[in-house]
Design a protein around this motif. Structure first.
Motif, PDB file in Angstrom:
ATOM      1  N   VAL A 145       0.704  -1.347   0.134  1.00 19.34           N
ATOM      2  CA  VAL A 145       0.100   0.040  -0.049  1.00 19.34           C
ATOM      3  C   VAL A 145       0.806   1.048   0.210  1.00 19.34           C
ATOM      4  N   SER A 149       0.768   3.392  -3.209  1.00 27.66           N
ATOM      5  CA  SER A 149       0.421   4.727  -3.037  1.00 27.66           C
ATOM      6  C   SER A 149       1.063   5.719  -3.535  1.00 27.66           C
ATOM      7  N   LEU A 208       0.435   6.319   5.898  1.00 26.49           N
ATOM      8  CA  LEU A 208       0.806   5.178   5.016  1.00 26.49           C
ATOM      9  C   LEU A 208       1.917   4.494   5.916  1.00 26.49           C
TER      10      LEU A 208
END
Length: 291
Positions: A145, A149, A208
């Motif tokens: 992720v 991202s 994140l």
């Protein structure tokens, strides 16, 4: 340096550093100075989201959205209530704005500690999948992720800067604020957009990365420093230059302890920063000006 797991760590850390540096770059282009409150924006998003999810029992998705919103609002208020007011009274020089955003750094940091508590909190994970094993390499879902991202954000910002009217206006205002005002360009609105977008990116970066390391109210200062150094190394000549600087800095963080001990990363980062300030202050990638 042949261990692929270590290079995966470089990619993780470098992606985060690159995102923080990208947030720096946007305010530098749009406002003409370094916004040293970028790190606290990332921190307050991650810490706020974790506090809302853990202490207030708010669903994770809503907590993450609210965390990003907090970062965006704080960033916008920094421009409207601090930077803009300071520059109105002191002129358009960089020093008053730098002092003002440095004060914002500590205000946001202490405010987050008061509101969300002093202990560190674990980062919140929205997508739970993985891990996967590829030979000797373990890849977690949070790593996928984070890296994916980061790639999407850099591509989106690059396209926005080059193709959209607002992105081109951002560069015009940053190049010469006075000339842009004389031409009737919406300087105030463009600068506010730069701050809001940088707050959005910083907030996303904090969310994140927090699942990898956790987050505390003191994290903002450290993230401010590494983001600034990543931008110094990468430069501002290309939208993706901060990512290159982040990856270089990430490699130093991961590999320096193997050769120079526990103080290796700090020593090497400061040495490289000194070399860049002395011999290449424009970073690895600078803007080419054609005459």
């Amino acid at each position: 340096m042949t261990d692929p797991q270590l290079w995966l760590s470089v990619l993780e850390i470098g992606s985060f550093f690159g995102l923080i540096a990208l947030a720096y770059q946007l305010t530098l282009i749009g406002a003409g100075f370094f916004n040293f409150a970028i790190g606290p924006y990332a921190m307050v998003a991650a810490l706020g989201a974790s506090w809302l999810a853990i202490e207030m029992q708010i669903p994770v998705f809503i907590s993450l959205v609210l965390g990003v919103l907090i970062a965006v609002v704080v960033s916008g208020l920094t421009e409207l209530l601090v930077v803009r007011q300071v520059q109105k009274r002191s002129g358009s020089g960089e020093l008053p704005a730098l002092v003002a955003v440095t004060a914002v750094l500590f205000i946001v940091q202490q405010g987050a500690g008061t509101l969300f508590g002093r202990p560190a909190l674990p980062g919140q994970v929205l997508f739970t999948f993985g891990p996967w094993q590829f030979g000797d390499v373990y890849v977690s879902g949070t790593t996928v992720v984070l890296v994916a991202s980061t790639a999407i954000i850099f591509i989106a910002v690059s396209l926005w800067m080059s193709l959209s009217r607002t992105g081109r206006l951002l560069r015009a205002v940053g190049d010469n604020r006075s000339a842009a005002a004389l031409l009737g360009l919406p300087v105030g609105r463009i600068r506010l957009i730069a701050f809001l977008l940088s707050g959005l990116i910083a907030g996303l970066a904090g969310l994140l990365y927090a699942p990898k390391t956790g987050v505390a109210f003191t994290s903002g200062l450290a993230w401010t420093l590494v983001g600034f150094l990543a931008l110094v190394i990468g430069g501002t000549g290309r939208t993706w230059a901060p990512l290159i600087g982040g990856l270089v800095l990430g490699a130093i963080q991961v590999f320096a302890p193997f050769y120079f001990g526990s103080m290796g990363p700090t020593t090497m980062v400061l040495l490289i920063a000194l070399l860049f300030f002395a011999f290449r202050p424009q970073g690895l990638f600078s803007t080419r000006v054609r005459i």
